[in-house]
Design a protein around this motif. Structure first.
Motif, PDB file in Angstrom:
ATOM      1  N   VAL A  15     -19.716  -5.845 -28.545  1.00  0.00           N
ATOM      2  CA  VAL A  15     -20.826  -4.977 -28.147  1.00  0.00           C
ATOM      3  C   VAL A  15     -20.576  -4.413 -26.749  1.00  0.00           C
ATOM      4  O   VAL A  15     -20.914  -3.263 -26.466  1.00  0.00           O
ATOM      5  CB  VAL A  15     -22.175  -5.735 -28.241  1.00  0.00           C
ATOM      6  CG1 VAL A  15     -23.315  -4.912 -27.691  1.00  0.00           C
ATOM      7  CG2 VAL A  15     -22.456  -6.111 -29.689  1.00  0.00           C
ATOM      8  N   LYS A  16     -19.946  -5.218 -25.884  1.00  0.00           N
ATOM      9  CA  LYS A  16     -19.592  -4.711 -24.553  1.00  0.00           C
ATOM     10  C   LYS A  16     -18.573  -3.582 -24.665  1.00  0.00           C
ATOM     11  O   LYS A  16     -18.659  -2.589 -23.925  1.00  0.00           O
ATOM     12  CB  LYS A  16     -19.026  -5.829 -23.678  1.00  0.00           C
ATOM     13  CG  LYS A  16     -20.076  -6.714 -23.070  1.00  0.00           C
ATOM     14  CD  LYS A  16     -19.439  -7.742 -22.155  1.00  0.00           C
ATOM     15  CE  LYS A  16     -20.451  -8.596 -21.469  1.00  0.00           C
ATOM     16  NZ  LYS A  16     -19.835  -9.588 -20.562  1.00  0.00           N
ATOM     17  N   LEU A  21     -17.470   2.284 -24.444  1.00  0.00           N
ATOM     18  CA  LEU A  21     -17.142   3.539 -25.131  1.00  0.00           C
ATOM     19  C   LEU A  21     -18.286   4.532 -24.990  1.00  0.00           C
ATOM     20  O   LEU A  21     -18.063   5.715 -24.695  1.00  0.00           O
ATOM     21  CB  LEU A  21     -16.831   3.278 -26.604  1.00  0.00           C
ATOM     22  CG  LEU A  21     -16.548   4.514 -27.454  1.00  0.00           C
ATOM     23  CD1 LEU A  21     -15.320   5.259 -26.937  1.00  0.00           C
ATOM     24  CD2 LEU A  21     -16.373   4.128 -28.910  1.00  0.00           C
ATOM     25  N   SER A  22     -19.509   4.071 -25.171  1.00  0.00           N
ATOM     26  CA  SER A  22     -20.668   4.957 -25.025  1.00  0.00           C
ATOM     27  C   SER A  22     -20.783   5.492 -23.605  1.00  0.00           C
ATOM     28  O   SER A  22     -21.116   6.659 -23.400  1.00  0.00           O
ATOM     29  CB  SER A  22     -21.955   4.216 -25.406  1.00  0.00           C
ATOM     30  OG  SER A  22     -21.960   3.941 -26.778  1.00  0.00           O
ATOM     31  N   ALA A  27     -19.974   9.969 -19.789  1.00  0.00           N
ATOM     32  CA  ALA A  27     -19.269  10.555 -18.646  1.00  0.00           C
ATOM     33  C   ALA A  27     -18.573  11.859 -19.050  1.00  0.00           C
ATOM     34  O   ALA A  27     -18.570  12.836 -18.282  1.00  0.00           O
ATOM     35  CB  ALA A  27     -18.262   9.560 -18.082  1.00  0.00           C
ATOM     36  N   GLN A  28     -17.985  11.887 -20.241  1.00  0.00           N
ATOM     37  CA  GLN A  28     -17.331  13.102 -20.720  1.00  0.00           C
ATOM     38  C   GLN A  28     -18.349  14.233 -20.904  1.00  0.00           C
ATOM     39  O   GLN A  28     -18.071  15.384 -20.551  1.00  0.00           O
ATOM     40  CB  GLN A  28     -16.596  12.831 -22.049  1.00  0.00           C
ATOM     41  CG  GLN A  28     -15.430  11.879 -21.922  1.00  0.00           C
ATOM     42  CD  GLN A  28     -14.373  12.408 -20.987  1.00  0.00           C
ATOM     43  OE1 GLN A  28     -13.934  13.538 -21.081  1.00  0.00           O
ATOM     44  NE2 GLN A  28     -13.967  11.563 -20.045  1.00  0.00           N
ATOM     45  N   GLN A  85     -28.605   5.987 -25.943  1.00  0.00           N
ATOM     46  CA  GLN A  85     -27.754   5.035 -26.655  1.00  0.00           C
ATOM     47  C   GLN A  85     -27.157   4.016 -25.689  1.00  0.00           C
ATOM     48  O   GLN A  85     -27.108   2.824 -25.986  1.00  0.00           O
ATOM     49  CB  GLN A  85     -26.638   5.769 -27.407  1.00  0.00           C
ATOM     50  CG  GLN A  85     -25.783   4.841 -28.236  1.00  0.00           C
ATOM     51  CD  GLN A  85     -24.767   5.582 -29.092  1.00  0.00           C
ATOM     52  OE1 GLN A  85     -24.886   6.796 -29.297  1.00  0.00           O
ATOM     53  NE2 GLN A  85     -23.781   4.868 -29.585  1.00  0.00           N
ATOM     54  N   VAL A  86     -26.711   4.466 -24.530  1.00  0.00           N
ATOM     55  CA  VAL A  86     -26.141   3.559 -23.525  1.00  0.00           C
ATOM     56  C   VAL A  86     -27.190   2.541 -23.092  1.00  0.00           C
ATOM     57  O   VAL A  86     -26.909   1.342 -22.998  1.00  0.00           O
ATOM     58  CB  VAL A  86     -25.600   4.348 -22.307  1.00  0.00           C
ATOM     59  CG1 VAL A  86     -25.347   3.443 -21.115  1.00  0.00           C
ATOM     60  CG2 VAL A  86     -24.336   5.095 -22.686  1.00  0.00           C
ATOM     61  N   ARG A  87     -28.403   3.007 -22.848  1.00  0.00           N
ATOM     62  CA  ARG A  87     -29.479   2.096 -22.442  1.00  0.00           C
ATOM     63  C   ARG A  87     -29.780   1.077 -23.537  1.00  0.00           C
ATOM     64  O   ARG A  87     -29.968  -0.105 -23.272  1.00  0.00           O
ATOM     65  CB  ARG A  87     -30.730   2.881 -22.088  1.00  0.00           C
ATOM     66  CG  ARG A  87     -30.603   3.635 -20.787  1.00  0.00           C
ATOM     67  CD  ARG A  87     -31.824   4.454 -20.502  1.00  0.00           C
ATOM     68  NE  ARG A  87     -31.717   5.135 -19.222  1.00  0.00           N
ATOM     69  CZ  ARG A  87     -32.380   6.221 -18.901  1.00  0.00           C
ATOM     70  NH1 ARG A  87     -33.223   6.764 -19.755  1.00  0.00           N
ATOM     71  NH2 ARG A  87     -32.219   6.768 -17.713  1.00  0.00           N
TER      72      ARG A  87
END
Length: 139
Positions: A15-16, A21-22, A27-28, A85-87
């Motif tokens: 999951v990390k 990746l997310s 960032a991209q 999604q990152v959160r």
């Protein structure tokens, strides 16, 4: 046999990785968003100068600016979804880490308990094995 704590630890690692990746994807998207904003600024500057660059007309610059604005809004929407999604994944990592930590604590407690049982079992066996004083009953 693989313990629950080991399985949870591997899940946390996966999951990390998904979270990393997310974050990279976010960032991209942010970089793409900045590039589009830079292009918009350049196009607005080109329109305001009154002298379009060689080979371009004001109308073509305006069309390009419009397309860039549409693209920028789409990238901004994607970046917003990616941030959500990152959160979400970050919360999931924290929750899984807590569960894994509790499972590891359980595993360590069980190991300590087994160790203590072995030690007390061995000492009990030693007590049973060692010669006991014979009690003489006088009747």
């Amino acid at each position: 046999m693989t313990s629950r704590a080991d399985k949870l630890s591997r899940m946390v690692s996966l999951v990390k990785l998904q979270l990393r990746l997310s974050e990279w994807q976010l960032a991209q998207l942010r970089q793409q968003e900045r590039s589009l904003q830079d292009e918009q600024e350049w196009l607005v500057g080109a329109l305001n100068d009154g002298k379009p660059p060689a080979g371009s007309s004001s109308e073509s610059i305006a069309r390009r600016l419009n397309r860039t604005s549409v693209d920028a809004r789409a990238v901004q929407a994607q970046a917003s979804q990616q941030l959500d999604q990152v959160r979400s994944e970050s919360r999931r990592v924290k929750q899984l880490e807590q569960v894994a930590k509790a499972a590891l604590a359980d595993k360590l407690r069980d190991a300590e308990k087994r160790s203590l049982e072995e030690i007390t079992g061995i000492s009990h066996a030693v007590r049973e094995w060692s010669p006991r004083p014979v009690s003489r009953n006088k009747t």
